[in-house]
Enzyme design. Structure first.
Site, short mmCIF file in Angstrom:
data_model
loop_
_atom_site.label_atom_id
_atom_site.label_comp_id
_atom_site.label_asym_id
_atom_site.label_seq_id
_atom_site.Cartn_x
_atom_site.Cartn_y
_atom_site.Cartn_z
N LYS A 108 1.27 -0.57 0.00
CA LYS A 108 -0.02 -0.13 -0.29
C LYS A 108 0.79 1.05 0.16
CE LYS A 108 -4.47 0.72 0.31
NZ LYS A 108 -5.44 -0.18 -0.67
N GLY A 220 -20.50 6.17 1.77
CA GLY A 220 -20.35 6.65 1.09
C GLY A 220 -20.19 6.81 0.23
P1 NAD Z 1 -13.72 7.50 -3.12
O1 NAD Z 1 -12.61 8.25 -3.11
O2 NAD Z 1 -14.31 7.62 -4.97
O3 NAD Z 1 -15.03 7.85 -2.35
C1 NAD Z 1 -15.08 8.16 -0.59
C2 NAD Z 1 -16.42 8.19 -0.23
O4 NAD Z 1 -16.36 8.24 0.81
C3 NAD Z 1 -17.22 9.75 -0.69
O5 NAD Z 1 -18.25 9.58 -1.04
C4 NAD Z 1 -16.64 10.76 0.85
O6 NAD Z 1 -17.10 11.55 0.65
C5 NAD Z 1 -17.34 10.13 1.90
N1 NAD Z 1 -16.58 10.01 2.65
C6 NAD Z 1 -15.23 10.37 3.34
N2 NAD Z 1 -15.61 10.98 4.45
C7 NAD Z 1 -16.36 10.66 4.86
C8 NAD Z 1 -17.55 10.32 6.26
N3 NAD Z 1 -16.55 10.60 7.72
N4 NAD Z 1 -18.12 9.93 6.70
C9 NAD Z 1 -19.40 9.49 5.48
N5 NAD Z 1 -18.70 9.50 4.38
C10 NAD Z 1 -17.40 9.92 3.60
O7 NAD Z 1 -13.02 6.70 -2.62
P2 NAD Z 1 -13.35 4.97 -2.72
O8 NAD Z 1 -12.54 4.52 -4.06
O9 NAD Z 1 -15.50 4.62 -3.10
O10 NAD Z 1 -12.83 3.68 -1.54
C11 NAD Z 1 -14.00 4.04 -0.66
C12 NAD Z 1 -13.09 2.69 0.81
O11 NAD Z 1 -13.26 1.85 0.44
C13 NAD Z 1 -11.72 2.93 0.90
O12 NAD Z 1 -11.85 2.36 2.21
C14 NAD Z 1 -11.11 2.50 0.08
O13 NAD Z 1 -9.71 1.73 0.91
C15 NAD Z 1 -11.58 1.14 -0.41
N6 NAD Z 1 -11.35 0.54 -1.55
C16 NAD Z 1 -11.92 1.47 -2.28
C17 NAD Z 1 -11.05 0.27 -4.04
C18 NAD Z 1 -11.25 0.51 -5.14
O14 NAD Z 1 -11.11 -0.23 -5.43
N7 NAD Z 1 -11.30 2.23 -5.45
C19 NAD Z 1 -11.15 -0.85 -3.42
C20 NAD Z 1 -10.77 -1.88 -1.98
C21 NAD Z 1 -11.23 -1.09 -1.39
#
Ligand code: NAD
Length: 429
Positions: A108, A220
């Site tokens: 990571k 989210g």
């Molecule tokens: P992103 O940046 O696209 O979206 C994050 C979302 O979370 C946004 O809507 C934001 O407004 C919201 N958010 C942030 N802080 C918040 C809070 N305190 N309360 C409520 N909402 C909040 O990110 P993503 O790619 O959708 O990733 C989200 C999660 O999934 C993370 O934990 C990431 O590590 C995990 N993840 C992502 C992927 C991927 O392929 N994108 C893969 C595996 C895991």
């Protein structure tokens, strides 16, 4: 470990590991090897800002384990990024690649920065600076990064370009999550959210619940959440509440509509960071509730898909009795204390490193395609993804049932056993 100020995700990841090491009866040397990263890099990224001043950002790359293949894991841009967060996420990546049985390890990366306050040029300089600092320690055969919170295909392309400039060749397999047409895979954008719902579909089936007519509340509204909501709707489910961060107010809000949220409508009033415009949402008839309300909804399914440490000792008891499945889209959303309560209540848990493994699985497909320089159709990617996720789900649920294990523990047992075995087979411990 769970109060907001002192939460340490690495301590949590280690605590989870220790419990499973005990269950597996791992020897001391293997425990020592697996509870810490193999390698970690912490470095400065000096950037000349648009106004001519200079700022120095802190970047990280942690390679937790590569016994099963090159390290794999995203790079996050976040103002609260820390080495311990990156260590935890790297460890979870080792378990994630192992549980879905792809030939990669766990890594990571991150940069302490807030893209909300950076121009695209400044972000490009951070990307290129990050690669310059670790260019000799990452690569298609060593460690393959990907996008994560607040990084995108554009960031990956800048990073690839810097890597190729340094190494003097074309190495599209160095990084995944690239734009389609420039080494990216079709299906990668939706892979994580879809993967969450493939496992959710399998879980509902296992529980004898018809997906059509079920309801969900999602924390989210970013990449993972939106694609999960989209596919859940195609199964006949309705998402009634989403929560997201409000940049202007520096807090989170939940948006509820009992008849179901309209994905396209909400997407249309969302900024590029996944934050919904509160006033426009209200005008469209959404109830605007406090940020914690998403967890209290009377729904069948909860999907935390924002950040770590969101279901904890303080709010786990507010989960409604109607909730049957929690599908963890985010990494590390549930603390061990909350886990104990979820387990006690018999809620079916789809643990993060299983449920959200669709992203890394598709990243692996992207790497394979990049290395072959031959790209598959979207349907083929998604078909392969569904097959992988379903096979992983079946393996975990069967172990959970036969050994009467909590789903998270069963997934850990499978994953940690595979990584430990690879370390043993290589003669490391
Ligand atoms: P992103 O940046 O696209 O979206 C994050 C979302 O979370 C946004 O809507 C934001 O407004 C919201 N958010 C942030 N802080 C918040 C809070 N305190 N309360 C409520 N909402 C909040 O990110 P993503 O790619 O959708 O990733 C989200 C999660 O999934 C993370 O934990 C990431 O590590 C995990 N993840 C992502 C992927 C991927 O392929 N994108 C893969 C595996 C895991």
């Amino acid at each position: 470990m769970t109060t907001a100020g002192s939460f340490n995700p690495f301590a949590m990841a280690q605590a989870q590991f220790d419990g499973v090491a005990e269950l597996l009866g791992l020897d001391e040397a293997t425990r020592q090897l697996l509870r810490e990263p193999l390698r970690e890099y912490s470095f400065a990224i000096p950037v000349r800002m648009d106004d001519g001043t200079h700022r120095v950002f802190r970047g990280f790359r942690v390679q937790h384990n590569d016994a099963r293949g090159a390290s794999k894991g995203g790079i996050r841009f976040h103002p609260q990024e820390s080495l311990d967060t990156v260590r935890a996420l790297a460890m979870w990546m080792s378990w994630k690649t192992a549980v879905v049985d792809i030939p990669l390890g766990g890594g990571k990366g991150g940069v302490i920065c807030d893209p909300h306050h950076l121009s695209l040029r400044e972000q490009e300089q951070i990307c290129r600076g990050w690669v310059r600092q670790v260019a000799r320690n990452v690569g298609p055969l060593l460690d393959v990064p990907a996008p994560d919170v607040m990084t995108s295909a554009q960031h990956m392309l800048w990073m690839l370009d810097e890597f190729e400039t340094i190494h003097g060749g074309k190495y599209p397999g160095f990084i995944t999550g690239k734009p389609v047409g420039l080494g990216g895979s079709l299906g990668r954008t939706e892979a994580t959210g879809y993967g969450v719902v493939y496992t959710l579909r399998d879980a509902l089936e296992r529980l004898g619940i018809e997906a059509r007519g079920t309801t969900a509340s999602v924390q989210g509204f970013g990449n993972v959440a939106r694609h999960a909501i989209e596919l859940f709707a195609r199964l006949g489910g309705t998402t009634v509440c989403v929560a997201c961060w409000d940049q202007a107010d520096q807090t989170s809000y939940s948006y509820r509509r009992a008849s179901g949220i309209d994905l396209d409508e909400l997407r249309g009033i969302t900024d590029r960071f996944g934050g919904i415009d509160r006033n426009k949402a209200r005008d469209l008839g959404y109830e605007v509730l406090d940020g914690g309300a998403w967890i209290e909804q009377q729904v069948d399914v909860l999907i935390p898909a924002a950040l770590e440490n969101q279901i904890n000792a303080d709010n786990v008891t507010s989960i409604a009795p109607s909730v049957k499945v929690i599908a963890e889209g985010a990494n590390g959303p549930t603390t061990p204390e909350a886990d104990a309560e979820i387990r006690r209540r018999g809620i079916f848990l789809l643990p993060d490193f299983l449920a959200n493994a669709g992203g890394v699985t598709c990243s692996y497909f992207e790497q394979v395609q990049s290395n072959m320089n031959y790209y598959w159709e979207r349907d083929e990617v998604l078909r392969r993804l569904d097959r992988k996720m379903t096979a992983a789900f079946e393996g975990v649920v069967e172990l959970a049932e036969s050994r009467k294990l909590y789903m998270r523990d069963a997934a850990y047992v499978i994953a940690i056993d595979r990584v430990a075995q690879a370390c043993h087979d290589r003669g490391w411990v």
